[in-house]
Design an enzyme around this catalytic site. Structure first.
Site, short mmCIF file in Angstrom:
data_model
loop_
_atom_site.label_atom_id
_atom_site.label_comp_id
_atom_site.label_asym_id
_atom_site.label_seq_id
_atom_site.Cartn_x
_atom_site.Cartn_y
_atom_site.Cartn_z
N ASP A 1 55.10 17.05 31.38
CA ASP A 1 53.10 17.50 32.01
C ASP A 1 52.97 16.82 33.05
O ASP A 1 53.16 15.77 33.02
CB ASP A 1 52.46 17.87 30.68
CG ASP A 1 51.36 18.57 30.51
OD1 ASP A 1 51.19 19.23 29.79
OD2 ASP A 1 50.79 18.41 31.32
N ASP B 1 54.41 16.72 38.10
CA ASP B 1 53.88 18.11 38.78
C ASP B 1 55.23 19.13 38.78
O ASP B 1 55.62 18.91 39.77
CB ASP B 1 53.28 17.73 39.59
CG ASP B 1 52.35 18.53 40.39
OD1 ASP B 1 52.58 19.66 39.96
OD2 ASP B 1 51.63 18.38 41.61
N VAL B 2 55.14 20.12 37.91
CA VAL B 2 56.09 20.75 38.36
C VAL B 2 56.58 21.67 39.72
O VAL B 2 57.13 22.64 40.23
CB VAL B 2 56.30 22.36 37.04
CG1 VAL B 2 56.33 21.36 35.93
CG2 VAL B 2 54.56 23.61 37.36
N ASN C 1 56.82 26.76 30.05
CA ASN C 1 56.29 26.63 29.42
C ASN C 1 54.66 25.87 30.72
O ASN C 1 53.58 26.97 30.61
CB ASN C 1 55.53 25.88 28.10
CG ASN C 1 54.23 26.36 27.52
OD1 ASN C 1 54.32 27.28 27.43
ND2 ASN C 1 53.43 24.81 27.45
N SER D 1 52.72 36.27 30.28
CA SER D 1 51.55 36.66 29.62
C SER D 1 51.19 37.91 29.25
O SER D 1 52.85 38.51 30.51
CB SER D 1 51.04 35.79 30.54
OG SER D 1 49.43 36.44 29.80
N TYR E 1 46.85 34.70 38.87
CA TYR E 1 47.90 34.17 37.33
C TYR E 1 47.89 35.52 37.29
O TYR E 1 49.68 35.77 36.15
CB TYR E 1 45.76 33.78 36.13
CG TYR E 1 47.01 33.78 34.86
CD1 TYR E 1 47.87 32.37 34.89
CD2 TYR E 1 47.01 34.71 33.35
CE1 TYR E 1 48.23 32.04 33.50
CE2 TYR E 1 47.40 34.62 32.35
CZ TYR E 1 47.86 32.68 32.92
OH TYR E 1 48.29 32.58 31.11
N LYS F 1 52.54 35.34 36.85
CA LYS F 1 53.79 36.59 35.08
C LYS F 1 53.93 36.93 35.71
O LYS F 1 55.42 37.38 34.64
CB LYS F 1 52.06 36.28 34.54
CG LYS F 1 51.53 34.40 33.39
CD LYS F 1 52.57 33.57 33.53
CE LYS F 1 51.43 32.29 33.23
NZ LYS F 1 52.32 30.97 32.63
N PRO G 1 52.65 36.05 25.83
CA PRO G 1 51.63 35.89 23.91
C PRO G 1 50.55 36.14 24.87
O PRO G 1 50.04 36.81 25.93
CB PRO G 1 51.14 34.72 24.33
CG PRO G 1 52.19 33.71 25.35
CD PRO G 1 52.95 34.54 26.26
N1 LIG Z 1 46.14 30.60 25.37
C1 LIG Z 1 46.85 31.79 25.95
O1 LIG Z 1 46.04 32.92 25.86
C2 LIG Z 1 47.79 32.75 26.89
C3 LIG Z 1 48.13 33.85 26.98
C4 LIG Z 1 48.68 34.18 27.77
C5 LIG Z 1 50.13 33.32 28.07
N2 LIG Z 1 50.05 31.64 27.93
C6 LIG Z 1 50.84 30.41 28.77
O2 LIG Z 1 51.19 29.93 27.66
C7 LIG Z 1 51.52 29.12 28.00
C8 LIG Z 1 51.15 27.50 27.52
O3 LIG Z 1 49.14 27.57 28.09
P1 LIG Z 1 48.48 26.90 26.63
O4 LIG Z 1 47.65 27.77 26.98
O5 LIG Z 1 49.06 25.90 26.13
O6 LIG Z 1 47.41 26.31 28.10
P2 LIG Z 1 47.48 25.13 28.92
O7 LIG Z 1 46.22 24.65 29.68
O8 LIG Z 1 46.50 24.48 26.69
O9 LIG Z 1 48.79 24.27 28.00
C9 LIG Z 1 49.33 24.59 29.96
C10 LIG Z 1 50.11 22.56 30.39
O10 LIG Z 1 50.41 22.71 31.65
C11 LIG Z 1 50.58 21.39 32.06
N3 LIG Z 1 50.28 21.90 33.73
C12 LIG Z 1 49.49 22.79 33.98
N4 LIG Z 1 49.76 21.98 35.26
C13 LIG Z 1 50.65 22.01 35.66
C14 LIG Z 1 51.85 21.32 36.72
N5 LIG Z 1 51.60 21.91 37.70
N6 LIG Z 1 52.71 20.06 36.31
C15 LIG Z 1 52.98 20.03 35.02
N7 LIG Z 1 52.34 20.77 34.10
C16 LIG Z 1 50.65 21.07 34.53
C17 LIG Z 1 48.96 21.00 31.58
O11 LIG Z 1 48.96 19.89 31.85
C18 LIG Z 1 48.49 21.65 30.41
O12 LIG Z 1 49.53 20.79 29.53
C19 LIG Z 1 51.57 29.07 29.37
O13 LIG Z 1 52.34 29.13 31.06
C20 LIG Z 1 50.53 30.09 29.75
O14 LIG Z 1 50.35 30.73 31.33
C21 LIG Z 1 48.71 31.68 27.08
#
Ligand SMILES: NC(=O)c1ccc[n+]([C@@H]2O[C@H](COP(=O)([O-])OP(=O)(O)OC[C@H]3O[C@@H](n4cnc5c(N)ncnc54)[C@H](O)[C@@H]3O)[C@@H](O)[C@H]2O)c1
Length: 227
Positions: free
Chosen positions: A14, A38-39, A65, A118, A131, A135, A161
């Protein structure tokens, strides 16, 4: 946490400090490693994969993720720089992580790549154009890479999700209320989605039970989008 509870050693990659999460995961008794990276950075990804390999000796499962999102707004207010950053994190990151983890999976003659995408792609949610596009790109990525890696016994699948009350979203109370008011009626199962709704599918896709399933996207959104 679900994969750790089922016996996986977990490297948490992360950009921000994931020590708290690592401690929580470690409580399950599995070995954990928090790696700040940073991914979207090639050197960070290479180093993260080397650290995971030297700690655990193998990589069986990659969960893509990490992703960024953005405040909802009309498409013409996004701009090229933010569009590029979104694609770098949400599509180039998974590409580089896949490229770095497939060789150790090939050594094992088994692998699992799970892309968290997503349901906004299937629902056609507006005001998040970069976004949703990122996805959608990852769903194409999932299908095409699945075909490339089938002979290596590596499956590539995606989980889509719906609006999920992760810690970050749950803090945005106005957004949560707006979703309940405006969108909840579209769900077949009319309740909030929580991270536990997703963990079972990730566990299944990581397991031997899914060994003949590849290139697929499992939508977990309470029965809003149906394809
Ligand atoms: N929560 C929702 O409603 C939802 C819905 C559909 C899809 N998603 C997907 O689920 C996954 C998790 O989402 P979440 O809601 O837990 O979000 P979140 O923001 O809580 O988690 C995402 C994580 O990615 C990390 N991150 C961001 N940019 C980064 C980078 N450049 N390098 C490394 N790490 C990085 C952030 O620090 C964070 O910890 C994501 O892929 C998101 O697109 C979430």
């Amino acid at each position: 946490m679900r994969l750790a509870a089922e016996g996986a050693d977990v490297a948490l990659v992360d950009i921000s400090d994931s020590d708290v999460t690592a401690a929580e995961v470690a409580a399950s008794g599995s070995r954990t490693l928090a790696i700040r990276a940073d991914v979207s950075s090639e050197t960070d990804v290479q180093s993260a994969v080397e650290q995971a390999l030297s700690a655990f000796g193998r990589i069986d499962i990659l969960v893509n993720n990490a992703a960024m999102t953005a405040p909802p707004r009309p498409f013409d207010q996004i701009g090229p720089a933010e569009w590029r950053r979104m694609m770098d994190v949400n599509t180039l990151g998974p590409y580089m992580l896949s490229r770095a983890t497939v060789p150790p999976m090939r050594t094992l003659k088994r692998g699992r790549i799970i892309n968290i995408v997503s349901a906004t792609f299937h629902q056609g949610v507006p005001f998040l154009l970069h976004y949703v596009s990122s996805k959608g790109a990852m769903i194409g990525f999932t299908r095409a890479l699945a075909r490339e890696l089938g002979n290596d016994n590596i499956t590539v699948n995606a989980i889509a999700p719906g609006f999920t009350l992760t810690e970050r979203i749950a803090r945005q109370t106005e957004r949560v209320e707006a979703f309940r008011r405006d969108n909840m009626r579209a769900l077949s199962i009319k309740r909030d989605e929580v991270p536990e709704d997703i963990a079972g599918a990730a566990s299944f896709l990581a397991s031997d039970d899914s060994s003949f399933i590849t290139g697929q996207t499992i939508i977990i959104d309470g029965g809003w989008a149906m394809i």
